[in-house]
Design a protein around this motif. Structure first.
Motif, PDB file in Angstrom:
ATOM      1  N   GLN A 146      -2.651 -24.718 -15.235  1.00 47.54           N
ATOM      2  CA  GLN A 146      -2.746 -23.360 -15.744  1.00 47.54           C
ATOM      3  C   GLN A 146      -1.999 -22.413 -14.808  1.00 47.54           C
ATOM      4  N   PRO A 147      -1.581 -21.270 -15.314  1.00 43.62           N
ATOM      5  CA  PRO A 147      -0.948 -20.302 -14.428  1.00 43.62           C
ATOM      6  C   PRO A 147      -1.968 -19.769 -13.423  1.00 43.62           C
ATOM      7  N   PRO A 148      -1.507 -19.279 -12.297  1.00 43.68           N
ATOM      8  CA  PRO A 148      -2.461 -18.787 -11.293  1.00 43.68           C
ATOM      9  C   PRO A 148      -3.248 -17.590 -11.819  1.00 43.68           C
ATOM     10  N   ILE A 149      -4.486 -17.483 -11.357  1.00 42.47           N
ATOM     11  CA  ILE A 149      -5.344 -16.376 -11.766  1.00 42.47           C
ATOM     12  C   ILE A 149      -4.967 -15.168 -10.914  1.00 42.47           C
ATOM     13  N   THR A 150      -4.643 -14.114 -11.572  1.00 41.07           N
ATOM     14  CA  THR A 150      -4.304 -12.888 -10.857  1.00 41.07           C
ATOM     15  C   THR A 150      -5.165 -11.766 -11.394  1.00 41.07           C
ATOM     16  N   ARG A 151      -5.418 -10.801 -10.557  1.00 40.85           N
ATOM     17  CA  ARG A 151      -6.153  -9.635 -11.035  1.00 40.85           C
ATOM     18  C   ARG A 151      -5.284  -8.420 -10.785  1.00 40.85           C
ATOM     19  N   LYS A 152      -5.496  -7.434 -11.588  1.00 46.51           N
ATOM     20  CA  LYS A 152      -4.717  -6.224 -11.470  1.00 46.51           C
ATOM     21  C   LYS A 152      -5.135  -5.519 -10.181  1.00 46.51           C
ATOM     22  N   PRO A 153      -4.193  -5.206  -9.321  1.00 50.61           N
ATOM     23  CA  PRO A 153      -4.578  -4.543  -8.081  1.00 50.61           C
ATOM     24  C   PRO A 153      -5.044  -3.115  -8.362  1.00 50.61           C
ATOM     25  N   PRO A 154      -5.966  -2.620  -7.523  1.00 52.52           N
ATOM     26  CA  PRO A 154      -6.437  -1.245  -7.752  1.00 52.52           C
ATOM     27  C   PRO A 154      -5.301  -0.258  -7.528  1.00 52.52           C
ATOM     28  N   ARG A 155      -5.406   0.862  -8.213  1.00 49.59           N
ATOM     29  CA  ARG A 155      -4.370   1.886  -8.076  1.00 49.59           C
ATOM     30  C   ARG A 155      -4.546   2.615  -6.754  1.00 49.59           C
ATOM     31  N   ARG A 156      -3.438   3.118  -6.290  1.00 51.39           N
ATOM     32  CA  ARG A 156      -3.489   3.900  -5.059  1.00 51.39           C
ATOM     33  C   ARG A 156      -4.097   5.270  -5.375  1.00 51.39           C
ATOM     34  N   PRO A 157      -4.843   5.801  -4.442  1.00 56.90           N
ATOM     35  CA  PRO A 157      -5.404   7.133  -4.707  1.00 56.90           C
ATOM     36  C   PRO A 157      -4.306   8.189  -4.689  1.00 56.90           C
ATOM     37  N   LYS A 158      -4.479   9.190  -5.507  1.00 62.29           N
ATOM     38  CA  LYS A 158      -3.512  10.271  -5.521  1.00 62.29           C
ATOM     39  C   LYS A 158      -3.653  11.050  -4.222  1.00 62.29           C
ATOM     40  N   THR A 159      -2.523  11.366  -3.649  1.00 61.67           N
ATOM     41  CA  THR A 159      -2.567  12.132  -2.401  1.00 61.67           C
ATOM     42  C   THR A 159      -1.854  13.447  -2.611  1.00 61.67           C
ATOM     43  N   ARG A 160      -2.304  14.414  -1.886  1.00 62.65           N
ATOM     44  CA  ARG A 160      -1.653  15.706  -1.938  1.00 62.65           C
ATOM     45  C   ARG A 160      -0.709  15.788  -0.756  1.00 62.65           C
ATOM     46  N   ARG A 161       0.473  16.257  -1.014  1.00 63.09           N
ATOM     47  CA  ARG A 161       1.465  16.369   0.035  1.00 63.09           C
ATOM     48  C   ARG A 161       1.145  17.566   0.903  1.00 63.09           C
ATOM     49  N   ILE A 162       1.316  17.360   2.206  1.00 62.80           N
ATOM     50  CA  ILE A 162       1.108  18.465   3.136  1.00 62.80           C
ATOM     51  C   ILE A 162       2.390  19.289   3.153  1.00 62.80           C
ATOM     52  N   ARG A 163       2.259  20.523   2.846  1.00 59.33           N
ATOM     53  CA  ARG A 163       3.413  21.404   2.765  1.00 59.33           C
ATOM     54  C   ARG A 163       3.937  21.720   4.161  1.00 59.33           C
ATOM     55  N   SER A 164       5.259  21.839   4.251  1.00 59.03           N
ATOM     56  CA  SER A 164       5.851  22.180   5.535  1.00 59.03           C
ATOM     57  C   SER A 164       5.686  23.659   5.817  1.00 59.03           C
ATOM     58  N   PHE A 165       5.911  24.020   7.056  1.00 63.11           N
ATOM     59  CA  PHE A 165       5.716  25.400   7.486  1.00 63.11           C
ATOM     60  C   PHE A 165       6.632  26.329   6.695  1.00 63.11           C
ATOM     61  N   GLY A 166       6.063  27.343   6.098  1.00 59.68           N
ATOM     62  CA  GLY A 166       6.831  28.337   5.381  1.00 59.68           C
ATOM     63  C   GLY A 166       7.080  27.976   3.925  1.00 59.68           C
ATOM     64  N   GLU A 167       6.698  26.794   3.486  1.00 61.82           N
ATOM     65  CA  GLU A 167       6.907  26.386   2.103  1.00 61.82           C
ATOM     66  C   GLU A 167       5.846  27.025   1.212  1.00 61.82           C
ATOM     67  N   VAL A 168       6.271  27.560   0.115  1.00 52.64           N
ATOM     68  CA  VAL A 168       5.346  28.257  -0.797  1.00 52.64           C
ATOM     69  C   VAL A 168       5.213  27.428  -2.058  1.00 52.64           C
ATOM     70  N   ALA A 169       3.989  27.325  -2.567  1.00 49.41           N
ATOM     71  CA  ALA A 169       3.745  26.597  -3.804  1.00 49.41           C
ATOM     72  C   ALA A 169       4.265  27.379  -4.976  1.00 49.41           C
TER      73      ALA A 169
END
Length: 172
Positions: A146-169
């Motif tokens: 049989q083919p090897p048993i694989t499981r779906k890997p968990p998703r990476r958590p969403k991360t918020r990017r740290i804004r650089s100095f002076g950067e405005v959203a």
């Protein structure tokens, strides 16, 4: 028979047949080069028929085409276009030089491209494997590959990017 064993047997049989076909096919060739390369050589002879070839020294020639001037060195098996060095097969410039110098082009071609080399590569037969040497599928019991048993890997958590100095959203 297991699927893997059947696959390997299929590859073995196909390779064995292909080698035999190529051996039989090449036995009818009467030229020094393989047929495709013989056609290329003739085409290169025809291509540069109107080019001007000038001899600089014993082995160095200049070939003037409509587009460029190329230098061919027969002793070093080199052309300034680079094709001869790259493919180990004479370019059109080199073939024209050989024609002008009354040299056989076959002396300047690597053995790899010759019919004799092709025949020697397919000379050895691939030996069929008799059934007696193969394992009996019933000796494996109910085991099925049989083919090897694989499981779906968990998703990476969403991360918020740290804004650089002076950067405005940006406003949304």
């Amino acid at each position: 028979m297991h699927a893997a064993a059947q696959l390997l047997e299929g590859i073995h049989v196909k390779t064995m047949n292909k080698f035999h076909e190529k051996k039989v096919e090449s036995s009818t060739w009467r030229s020094v080069l393989c047929p495709k390369l013989e056609k290329k050589m003739l085409k290169r002879l025809e291509t540069g028929r109107n080019w001007r070839v000038s001899q600089s020294s014993v082995d160095v020639f200049e070939v003037c085409t409509e587009d460029s001037n190329d230098v061919v060195n027969l002793a070093e098996m080199e052309c300034s276009c680079g094709w001869w060095q790259f493919r180990c097969f004479p370019c059109s410039h080199a073939v024209q030089v050989m024609q002008k110098a009354n040299h056989l082009p076959y002396h300047y071609i690597e053995d790899y491209w010759k019919t004799s080399f092709y025949r020697s590569a397919h000379d050895q037969a691939i030996i069929p494997v008799p059934d007696r040497d193969k394992p009996n599928p019933s000796s494996f019991g109910d085991f099925v590959l049989q083919p090897p048993i694989t499981r779906k890997p968990p998703r990476r958590p969403k991360t918020r990017r740290i804004r650089s100095f002076g950067e405005v959203a940006r406003p949304m």
